[in-house]
Design a protein around this motif. Structure first.
Motif, PDB file in Angstrom:
ATOM      1  N   LEU A   7     -18.804 -30.206  13.722  1.00  0.00           N
ATOM      2  CA  LEU A   7     -17.759 -30.851  12.923  1.00  0.00           C
ATOM      3  C   LEU A   7     -16.799 -29.828  12.341  1.00  0.00           C
ATOM      4  CD1 LEU A   7     -16.542 -33.314  11.402  1.00  0.00           C
ATOM      5  CD2 LEU A   7     -18.282 -32.914   9.622  1.00  0.00           C
ATOM      6  N   PHE A   8     -15.504 -30.008  12.619  1.00  0.00           N
ATOM      7  CA  PHE A   8     -14.490 -29.157  12.020  1.00  0.00           C
ATOM      8  C   PHE A   8     -14.314 -29.484  10.541  1.00  0.00           C
ATOM      9  CE2 PHE A   8     -12.520 -28.151  16.255  1.00  0.00           C
ATOM     10  CZ  PHE A   8     -12.498 -26.776  16.081  1.00  0.00           C
ATOM     11  N   VAL A   9     -14.201 -28.430   9.724  1.00  0.00           N
ATOM     12  CA  VAL A   9     -13.910 -28.563   8.297  1.00  0.00           C
ATOM     13  C   VAL A   9     -12.777 -27.599   7.960  1.00  0.00           C
ATOM     14  CG1 VAL A   9     -14.786 -28.269   5.960  1.00  0.00           C
ATOM     15  CG2 VAL A   9     -16.289 -29.183   7.730  1.00  0.00           C
ATOM     16  N   PRO A  10     -11.649 -28.079   7.466  1.00  0.00           N
ATOM     17  CA  PRO A  10     -10.564 -27.169   7.079  1.00  0.00           C
ATOM     18  C   PRO A  10     -11.048 -26.148   6.056  1.00  0.00           C
ATOM     19  CG  PRO A  10      -9.797 -29.442   7.092  1.00  0.00           C
ATOM     20  CD  PRO A  10     -11.285 -29.492   7.251  1.00  0.00           C
ATOM     21  N   GLY A  11     -10.686 -24.901   6.265  1.00  0.00           N
ATOM     22  CA  GLY A  11     -11.200 -23.836   5.413  1.00  0.00           C
ATOM     23  C   GLY A  11     -10.630 -23.803   4.016  1.00  0.00           C
ATOM     24  N   ASP A  12      -9.679 -24.684   3.711  1.00  0.00           N
ATOM     25  CA  ASP A  12      -9.072 -24.669   2.381  1.00  0.00           C
ATOM     26  C   ASP A  12      -9.305 -25.965   1.609  1.00  0.00           C
ATOM     27  OD1 ASP A  12      -7.521 -26.296   3.965  1.00  0.00           O
ATOM     28  OD2 ASP A  12      -5.598 -25.427   3.370  1.00  0.00           O
ATOM     29  N   SER A  13     -10.323 -26.745   2.018  1.00  0.00           N
ATOM     30  CA  SER A  13     -10.530 -28.039   1.358  1.00  0.00           C
ATOM     31  C   SER A  13     -11.976 -28.189   0.893  1.00  0.00           C
ATOM     32  CB  SER A  13     -10.173 -29.190   2.304  1.00  0.00           C
ATOM     33  OG  SER A  13     -10.474 -30.433   1.711  1.00  0.00           O
ATOM     34  N   ARG A  15     -13.043 -30.604  -0.903  1.00  0.00           N
ATOM     35  CA  ARG A  15     -13.395 -32.014  -0.774  1.00  0.00           C
ATOM     36  C   ARG A  15     -13.914 -32.329   0.624  1.00  0.00           C
ATOM     37  NH1 ARG A  15     -10.941 -36.320   1.318  1.00  0.00           N
ATOM     38  NH2 ARG A  15      -9.014 -35.164   1.737  1.00  0.00           N
ATOM     39  N   LYS A  16     -13.227 -31.833   1.642  1.00  0.00           N
ATOM     40  CA  LYS A  16     -13.658 -32.113   3.012  1.00  0.00           C
ATOM     41  C   LYS A  16     -14.940 -31.365   3.357  1.00  0.00           C
ATOM     42  CE  LYS A  16      -9.112 -33.429   4.711  1.00  0.00           C
ATOM     43  NZ  LYS A  16      -7.980 -33.132   5.627  1.00  0.00           N
ATOM     44  N   PHE A  17     -15.129 -30.187   2.768  1.00  0.00           N
ATOM     45  CA  PHE A  17     -16.385 -29.478   2.979  1.00  0.00           C
ATOM     46  C   PHE A  17     -17.547 -30.240   2.356  1.00  0.00           C
ATOM     47  CE2 PHE A  17     -19.539 -26.338   1.451  1.00  0.00           C
ATOM     48  CZ  PHE A  17     -19.996 -25.895   2.683  1.00  0.00           C
ATOM     49  N   ALA A  18     -17.352 -30.752   1.154  1.00  0.00           N
ATOM     50  CA  ALA A  18     -18.413 -31.511   0.488  1.00  0.00           C
ATOM     51  C   ALA A  18     -18.798 -32.741   1.300  1.00  0.00           C
ATOM     52  CB  ALA A  18     -17.960 -31.915  -0.907  1.00  0.00           C
ATOM     53  N   LYS A  19     -17.799 -33.407   1.879  1.00  0.00           N
ATOM     54  CA  LYS A  19     -18.082 -34.571   2.716  1.00  0.00           C
ATOM     55  C   LYS A  19     -18.708 -34.162   4.041  1.00  0.00           C
ATOM     56  CE  LYS A  19     -15.942 -38.832   4.409  1.00  0.00           C
ATOM     57  NZ  LYS A  19     -14.696 -39.649   4.477  1.00  0.00           N
ATOM     58  N   ILE A  58     -27.565 -25.605   2.936  1.00  0.00           N
ATOM     59  CA  ILE A  58     -26.862 -26.466   3.886  1.00  0.00           C
ATOM     60  C   ILE A  58     -27.683 -26.580   5.158  1.00  0.00           C
ATOM     61  CG2 ILE A  58     -24.732 -26.770   5.219  1.00  0.00           C
ATOM     62  CD1 ILE A  58     -23.355 -24.999   3.067  1.00  0.00           C
ATOM     63  N   GLU A  59     -27.958 -27.798   5.590  1.00  0.00           N
ATOM     64  CA  GLU A  59     -28.807 -27.988   6.767  1.00  0.00           C
ATOM     65  C   GLU A  59     -28.108 -27.550   8.049  1.00  0.00           C
ATOM     66  OE1 GLU A  59     -30.522 -31.834   7.104  1.00  0.00           O
ATOM     67  OE2 GLU A  59     -31.351 -31.830   5.067  1.00  0.00           O
ATOM     68  N   VAL A 222     -23.741 -31.161  26.690  1.00  0.00           N
ATOM     69  CA  VAL A 222     -24.891 -31.391  25.814  1.00  0.00           C
ATOM     70  C   VAL A 222     -24.490 -31.572  24.352  1.00  0.00           C
ATOM     71  CG1 VAL A 222     -26.420 -30.154  27.372  1.00  0.00           C
ATOM     72  CG2 VAL A 222     -25.365 -28.936  25.481  1.00  0.00           C
ATOM     73  N   GLY A 223     -23.199 -31.535  24.072  1.00  0.00           N
ATOM     74  CA  GLY A 223     -22.745 -31.729  22.703  1.00  0.00           C
ATOM     75  C   GLY A 223     -21.259 -31.988  22.685  1.00  0.00           C
ATOM     76  N   ARG A 224     -20.741 -32.214  21.468  1.00  0.00           N
ATOM     77  CA  ARG A 224     -19.317 -32.557  21.338  1.00  0.00           C
ATOM     78  C   ARG A 224     -18.797 -32.111  19.979  1.00  0.00           C
ATOM     79  NH1 ARG A 224     -16.409 -37.430  24.173  1.00  0.00           N
ATOM     80  NH2 ARG A 224     -14.349 -36.488  24.044  1.00  0.00           N
ATOM     81  N   ILE A 225     -17.522 -31.767  19.967  1.00  0.00           N
ATOM     82  CA  ILE A 225     -16.837 -31.436  18.722  1.00  0.00           C
ATOM     83  C   ILE A 225     -16.377 -32.722  18.036  1.00  0.00           C
ATOM     84  CG2 ILE A 225     -14.723 -30.405  17.796  1.00  0.00           C
ATOM     85  CD1 ILE A 225     -15.069 -28.178  19.841  1.00  0.00           C
ATOM     86  N   ALA A 226     -16.512 -32.758  16.720  1.00  0.00           N
ATOM     87  CA  ALA A 226     -16.050 -33.891  15.911  1.00  0.00           C
ATOM     88  C   ALA A 226     -14.930 -33.411  14.996  1.00  0.00           C
ATOM     89  CB  ALA A 226     -17.190 -34.459  15.072  1.00  0.00           C
ATOM     90  N   ILE A 227     -13.968 -34.296  14.763  1.00  0.00           N
ATOM     91  CA  ILE A 227     -12.885 -33.961  13.832  1.00  0.00           C
ATOM     92  C   ILE A 227     -12.953 -34.794  12.562  1.00  0.00           C
ATOM     93  CG2 ILE A 227     -11.311 -33.090  15.589  1.00  0.00           C
ATOM     94  CD1 ILE A 227      -9.843 -35.826  15.384  1.00  0.00           C
ATOM     95  N   HIS A 228     -13.940 -35.675  12.467  1.00  0.00           N
ATOM     96  CA  HIS A 228     -14.105 -36.506  11.275  1.00  0.00           C
ATOM     97  C   HIS A 228     -15.599 -36.762  11.076  1.00  0.00           C
ATOM     98  CE1 HIS A 228     -13.870 -39.950   8.535  1.00  0.00           C
ATOM     99  NE2 HIS A 228     -12.619 -39.592   8.296  1.00  0.00           N
ATOM    100  N   PRO A 229     -16.077 -36.755   9.833  1.00  0.00           N
ATOM    101  CA  PRO A 229     -17.498 -36.993   9.593  1.00  0.00           C
ATOM    102  C   PRO A 229     -18.022 -38.295  10.187  1.00  0.00           C
ATOM    103  CG  PRO A 229     -16.475 -36.138   7.614  1.00  0.00           C
ATOM    104  CD  PRO A 229     -15.362 -36.407   8.586  1.00  0.00           C
ATOM    105  N   ASP A 230     -17.162 -39.323  10.263  1.00  0.00           N
ATOM    106  CA  ASP A 230     -17.611 -40.610  10.790  1.00  0.00           C
ATOM    107  C   ASP A 230     -17.958 -40.549  12.276  1.00  0.00           C
ATOM    108  OD1 ASP A 230     -17.236 -41.673   8.297  1.00  0.00           O
ATOM    109  OD2 ASP A 230     -15.392 -42.766   8.782  1.00  0.00           O
TER     110      ASP A 230
END
Length: 291
Positions: A7-13, A15-19, A58-59, A222-230
Motif C-alpha cells: 500500500l502506497f502512503v504519501p510521505g507527508d501525510s 493522517r494517511k499513514f495512520a489509516k 507496525i505489523e 503473487v501480489g499487487r500494489i494498492a493506492i487506497h486502504p480499501d
C-alpha cells in the motif's frame, strides 16, 4: 518477507499513514516520489524517518519509494531513511540492473553506519517506466543480492512514449502495456524474485479490482500494489490460496514425497508431473506452509 499487498502512503501525510497502518497490508510503501510535491520533499524525508522509528509497533514491513536517480535526490533520500525499521527501497524509473547496483552501493555504507546487518535493506524495482527499461528487463538475471521483487508501471511509460491512453474501452490494457506487464512477469521469474502487479487506479471499483487481481494471480503474479486502504482486503483475499487449493497442493506434494522416483503420478484420475509439483509447492509457500 511477504509481498502480497503493498500500500502506497504519501510521505507527508500523518493522517494517511495512520489509516494505512491499520489496513492489513503486508507492506507500506512510504512515498517520497510522486505523492509528494517538490516543496514538501525535505519535510517528507523527516516524517518518513520518524515513522520508520516506530516500525516495531507496525505489523507491515516498511519500504520507501525514493526519488529516481536522474533527479539527483536519491542519495539524500537514502541518507535519511536508511535506519533500523527500514525493510526495503522501491526504486522508480529504473533503466536496468546497473541502476540497482548504483543504489545498492549507496545503501552499503549507510546501512553500516546505522548499525544494521549487511543486506538488511532489500530492493524492489518498478521495472517498466522508461523506454530504456523495456530493453533491460533481462539484466536483472542474475539478481542483485538485495533484489526481492519486480513490479511494473504504466503512467510514466505512457508519458515517455507519447501515448494518449493506456486502456481499451472495456478497461483492458492496450498492447504496449500488456507487453510491459508480460515482460515484467517473465523477468521476475527469470531472476527468481517476486512478480507484483501494478496498481488498479479506480479504487472505488471493488468488483473490477477483484476480477483483475484474479487474472493477475492466474497469470503468475503473487501480489499487487494498492493506492487506497480499501483495496487491501480484496488484494489479500485474491492472492491467498483457497482452502481447496491448499488441500489439493498438499495431496500433490504428499504423493510425490511418497514416490520420490516418479516423474508422473495419477491422483484422483488425473495425471500430474513435476511442473504440477512445483506449482503445488509454491501454493503451500504462499499459504505459509513448508512443502
Amino acid at each position: 518477507m511477504k509481498l502480497r499487498s503493498l500500500l502506497f502512503v504519501p510521505g507527508d501525510s500523518d493522517r494517511k499513514f495512520a489509516k494505512g497502518r491499520m489496513a492489513g497490508a503486508d507492506v507500506l510503501i512510504l512515498d517520497l516520489e510522486d505523492a509528494v510535491a517538490p516543496s514538501m520533499k525535505a519535510a517528507a524525508r523527516e516524517q518518513v524517518s520518524a515513522w520508520l522509528g516506530d516500525a516495531d509497533n507496525i505489523e507491515a514491513s516498511l519500504f520507501v519509494r525514493v526519488n529516481p536517480l536522474d533527479t539527483g535526490m536519491t542519495q539524500g533520500d537514502l541518507a535519511v531513511v536508511v535506519r533500523p525499521g527500514l525493510a526495503g527501497i522501491l526504486v522508480p524509473k529504473a533503466n536496468g540492473a546497473h541502476d540497482i547496483a548504483t543504489i545498492a552501493d549507496m545503501i552499503d555504507p549507510l546501512e553500516e553506519a546505522a548499525g544494521m546487518m549487511p543486506g538488511a535493506v532489500k530492493i524492489m524495482v518498478v521495472a517498466t517506466e522508461t523506454p530504456q527499461a523495456m530493453f533491460a528487463l533481462g539484466s536483472y538475471t542474475p539478481p542483485h543480492p538485495r533484489l526481492v521483487g519486480l513490479t511494473w508501471g504504466a503512467e510514466d511509460l505512457g508519458a515517455a512514449i507519447g501515448a494518449t491512453a493506456n486502456k481499451e474501452a472495456d478497461g483492458q490494457w492496450t498492447e504496449p502495456y500488456r507487453f510491459a506487464r508480460s515482460l515484467c512477469l517473465f523477468a521476475a521469474a527469470s531472476a527468481g524474485v517476486v512478480p507484483v502487479d501494478t496498481l488498479y487506479a479506480d479504487f472505488r471499483d471493488a468488483n473490477g479490482l477483484e476480477a483483475d487481481c484474479r487474472r493477475a494471480r492466474r497469470d503468475g503474479f503473487v501480489g499487487r500494489i494498492a493506492i487506497h486502504p480499501d483495496q487491501v482486503a480484496t488484494i489479500n483475499r485474491c492472492f491467498s490460496p483457497s482452502e481447496d487449493e491448499i488441500a489439493q497442493a498438499r495431496k500433490i506434494v504428499d504423493a510425490f514425497a511418497a514416490n520420490p522416483d516418479a516423474g508422473t503420478l495419477g491422483i484422483d484420475g488425473k495425471m500430474y508431473d513435476i511442473p504440477h509439483l512445483k506449482s503445488a509447492q509454491k501454493t503451500l509457500a504462499a499459504a505459509g506452509e513448508t512443502a
